[in-house]
Design a protein around this motif. Sequence first.
Motif, PDB file in Angstrom:
ATOM      1  N   ILE A 179      29.682 -72.290  46.995  1.00 27.38           N
ATOM      2  CA  ILE A 179      29.641 -73.496  47.760  1.00 27.38           C
ATOM      3  C   ILE A 179      30.139 -73.280  49.170  1.00 27.38           C
ATOM      4  N   THR A 180      31.252 -72.491  49.295  1.00 27.55           N
ATOM      5  CA  THR A 180      31.599 -72.092  50.245  1.00 27.55           C
ATOM      6  C   THR A 180      30.940 -71.449  51.143  1.00 27.55           C
ATOM      7  N   LEU A 181      30.160 -70.530  50.678  1.00 27.38           N
ATOM      8  CA  LEU A 181      29.116 -69.629  51.558  1.00 27.38           C
ATOM      9  C   LEU A 181      28.034 -70.766  52.130  1.00 27.38           C
ATOM     10  N   ALA A 182      27.685 -71.501  51.345  1.00 23.57           N
ATOM     11  CA  ALA A 182      26.583 -72.730  51.717  1.00 23.57           C
ATOM     12  C   ALA A 182      26.900 -73.682  52.594  1.00 23.57           C
ATOM     13  N   ALA A 183      28.193 -73.945  52.459  1.00 21.06           N
ATOM     14  CA  ALA A 183      28.641 -75.143  53.113  1.00 21.06           C
ATOM     15  C   ALA A 183      30.128 -75.113  53.940  1.00 21.06           C
ATOM     16  N   THR A 184      30.055 -75.187  55.175  1.00 21.55           N
ATOM     17  CA  THR A 184      31.553 -75.118  55.932  1.00 21.55           C
ATOM     18  C   THR A 184      32.064 -76.641  55.754  1.00 21.55           C
ATOM     19  N   GLY A 185      33.180 -76.620  55.931  1.00 19.29           N
ATOM     20  CA  GLY A 185      34.125 -77.797  55.858  1.00 19.29           C
ATOM     21  C   GLY A 185      34.883 -77.959  54.655  1.00 19.29           C
ATOM     22  N   LEU A 186      35.394 -79.086  54.565  1.00 16.63           N
ATOM     23  CA  LEU A 186      36.324 -79.120  53.360  1.00 16.63           C
ATOM     24  C   LEU A 186      35.908 -80.393  52.652  1.00 16.63           C
ATOM     25  N   TYR A 187      35.014 -81.100  52.886  1.00 16.26           N
ATOM     26  CA  TYR A 187      34.659 -82.257  51.973  1.00 16.26           C
ATOM     27  C   TYR A 187      33.771 -82.043  50.815  1.00 16.26           C
ATOM     28  N   PRO A 188      33.072 -80.717  50.580  1.00 17.09           N
ATOM     29  CA  PRO A 188      32.498 -80.208  49.209  1.00 17.09           C
ATOM     30  C   PRO A 188      33.713 -79.942  48.437  1.00 17.09           C
ATOM     31  N   VAL A 189      35.007 -79.866  48.536  1.00 15.64           N
ATOM     32  CA  VAL A 189      35.933 -79.765  47.771  1.00 15.64           C
ATOM     33  C   VAL A 189      36.165 -80.946  46.973  1.00 15.64           C
ATOM     34  N   VAL A 190      36.089 -82.318  47.868  1.00 19.05           N
ATOM     35  CA  VAL A 190      36.280 -83.474  47.261  1.00 19.05           C
ATOM     36  C   VAL A 190      35.032 -83.800  46.328  1.00 19.05           C
ATOM     37  N   ALA A 191      33.950 -83.321  46.665  1.00 18.96           N
ATOM     38  CA  ALA A 191      32.941 -83.508  45.582  1.00 18.96           C
ATOM     39  C   ALA A 191      33.062 -82.748  44.117  1.00 18.96           C
ATOM     40  N   ALA A 192      33.557 -81.388  44.491  1.00 19.03           N
ATOM     41  CA  ALA A 192      34.012 -80.533  43.374  1.00 19.03           C
ATOM     42  C   ALA A 192      35.010 -81.244  42.303  1.00 19.03           C
ATOM     43  N   ALA A 193      35.972 -81.896  43.016  1.00 16.39           N
ATOM     44  CA  ALA A 193      36.801 -82.616  42.292  1.00 16.39           C
ATOM     45  C   ALA A 193      36.311 -83.453  41.031  1.00 16.39           C
ATOM     46  N   VAL A 194      35.071 -83.887  41.244  1.00 14.17           N
ATOM     47  CA  VAL A 194      34.597 -84.716  40.172  1.00 14.17           C
ATOM     48  C   VAL A 194      34.286 -84.040  38.919  1.00 14.17           C
ATOM     49  N   ILE A 195      33.997 -82.870  38.843  1.00 16.29           N
ATOM     50  CA  ILE A 195      33.795 -81.987  37.708  1.00 16.29           C
ATOM     51  C   ILE A 195      34.981 -82.272  36.712  1.00 16.29           C
ATOM     52  N   PRO A 196      36.033 -81.929  37.087  1.00 19.67           N
ATOM     53  CA  PRO A 196      37.411 -82.171  36.083  1.00 19.67           C
ATOM     54  C   PRO A 196      37.284 -83.455  35.373  1.00 19.67           C
ATOM     55  N   LEU A 197      36.755 -84.569  36.134  1.00 24.98           N
ATOM     56  CA  LEU A 197      36.996 -85.688  35.695  1.00 24.98           C
ATOM     57  C   LEU A 197      36.082 -85.962  34.424  1.00 24.98           C
ATOM     58  N   ILE A 198      34.766 -85.352  34.782  1.00 22.96           N
ATOM     59  CA  ILE A 198      33.832 -85.527  33.990  1.00 22.96           C
ATOM     60  C   ILE A 198      34.260 -84.521  32.500  1.00 22.96           C
ATOM     61  N   VAL A 199      34.876 -83.335  32.755  1.00 21.58           N
ATOM     62  CA  VAL A 199      35.148 -82.728  31.666  1.00 21.58           C
ATOM     63  C   VAL A 199      36.131 -82.978  30.608  1.00 21.58           C
ATOM     64  N   ALA A 200      37.058 -84.049  31.396  1.00 26.59           N
ATOM     65  CA  ALA A 200      38.152 -84.838  30.442  1.00 26.59           C
ATOM     66  C   ALA A 200      37.495 -85.300  29.415  1.00 26.59           C
ATOM     67  N   PHE A 201      36.400 -85.742  29.363  1.00 25.06           N
ATOM     68  CA  PHE A 201      35.811 -86.619  28.365  1.00 25.06           C
ATOM     69  C   PHE A 201      35.150 -85.936  27.127  1.00 25.06           C
ATOM     70  N   GLY A 202      35.480 -84.534  27.177  1.00 21.64           N
ATOM     71  CA  GLY A 202      34.876 -83.576  26.352  1.00 21.64           C
ATOM     72  C   GLY A 202      35.448 -83.647  24.808  1.00 21.64           C
ATOM     73  N   PRO A 203      34.708 -83.126  24.022  1.00 29.36           N
ATOM     74  CA  PRO A 203      35.687 -83.284  22.475  1.00 29.36           C
ATOM     75  C   PRO A 203      36.360 -81.973  22.199  1.00 29.36           C
ATOM     76  N   PHE A 204      37.705 -82.002  22.811  1.00 30.36           N
ATOM     77  CA  PHE A 204      38.473 -80.974  22.746  1.00 30.36           C
ATOM     78  C   PHE A 204      39.234 -80.940  21.044  1.00 30.36           C
ATOM     79  N   LEU A 205      39.615 -79.791  20.494  1.00 30.51           N
ATOM     80  CA  LEU A 205      39.995 -79.515  19.209  1.00 30.51           C
ATOM     81  C   LEU A 205      41.136 -80.449  18.918  1.00 30.51           C
ATOM     82  N   PRO A 206      40.971 -81.404  17.794  1.00 31.77           N
ATOM     83  CA  PRO A 206      42.240 -82.231  17.402  1.00 31.77           C
ATOM     84  C   PRO A 206      43.209 -81.294  16.516  1.00 31.77           C
ATOM     85  N   ARG A 207      44.427 -81.702  16.497  1.00 40.23           N
ATOM     86  CA  ARG A 207      45.517 -81.271  15.768  1.00 40.23           C
ATOM     87  C   ARG A 207      45.770 -82.071  14.633  1.00 40.23           C
ATOM     88  N   ALA A 208      45.873 -81.509  13.493  1.00 34.38           N
ATOM     89  CA  ALA A 208      45.856 -82.109  12.138  1.00 34.38           C
ATOM     90  C   ALA A 208      47.260 -82.426  11.875  1.00 34.38           C
TER      91      ALA A 208
END
Length: 395
Positions: free
Chosen positions: A157-186
């Motif tokens: 992404i850095t090679l393809a797009a200059t500037g800092l705002y692509p980082v803001v777009a990338a920050a959406v990914i962790p928010l999506i992953v946070a809803f994943g089915p992580f392993l529960p503790r028994a």
Amino acid sequence: MLPAPPTSAASAAVGARAAVAGAFLAQGLLFISLTTRLPALKDKWDIGEAALSGLLLMMVLLAGVGSVLAESLAKRIPSGTVLRGGLVVIALGAALVAAAPSFAGFVAGLAVYGVGLGLVDAASNMQAVAVERVYARTILPSFHGAWTLGGLIGAGITLAATGLYPVVAAAVIPLIVAFGPFLPRATDPTAHGPAVEVLWRPIVLVGLGMVLFYMVDTAATAWGPTYLDTTFATPERLVALATFPYLLATLLMRLGGDALVTRFGPVAVLRAGGVLAAFALVVVVAAPAWQIAVVGFTLLGLGVAVIAPLSYSAAARIAGGPEVPEELRQARVDVVIGRFNQFNYVGALLGAVLTGLVGADSLRLGFAVPMVLILAIWPLAKHFAPVNEPDVVER
């Protein structure tokens, strides 16, 4: 398609493996998206190498705080819950770093991101070793490979797009992953039986190997783009080539790491990698042109790729000794991995801060530090050899 583990928990484990891999990918994407833009951030806020080293030091120290916090939380709540919270924190911190309207906001964003970095580093590895336990075979390299894949995407992404705002777009990914089915503790780790504690000496010896990896890795990812930018006449959009080929080589080695370790054993693989890494850094330090330095960074990725995943696997194996009841094992290993993760930040301090300070006048000198220290993996490698589980003692 992910292969199912040979247990009755197959379905849950497959989902958890995908979710944990997603967390590693999101972490790598966001971290590399930020570090490959350090030259742009340096120019935006008009700060020098020494000041940037100070800010990186602050971020690394706060990441250590985040890791300690993850260890403390893991005593009471599942590591999956800790990981969800950490993913939200890194998303907020990275967005603030990129979009801050003032220098104070930029520093605050680095601070928030640092704490989240520690939370996610610790909790994602807690989840990874728990999933590996269910699969009953080595899969840590593939999780760390997901981090590397995310880093490659960030560098791309850095090679393809200059500037800092692509980082803001990338920050959406962790928010999506946070809803994943992580392993529960028994079970609750404090609800059953006497406290069980593993002997720390073998874990510390393995941890020193991880210090070496993160020393080299952070030097390459944090200072590599700046090295190309300040030492050579490298086009601005190509400074990410310090990171992109390094990550690609790391990914390839991690994908093949399981097979290499199975065939030759961890000791031989780690020692050969250490020698290759030292040679690679000689190439980086002595490079007459940026293209040669990029070759050095690529070889470096091949040399150090499997140190970190083998470190976490070994620490989890030692922590979950044979006398730890199975129903308590995940919780106890979570706590140990949270503490073990501190070795990460010792290495990061050496890599990010010491490299920058020694290289304040010339980053060639800065990269000479990891060039020498990585050779210490040779004597440490013997502690990664598979052995019988160590004795576990009661307090």
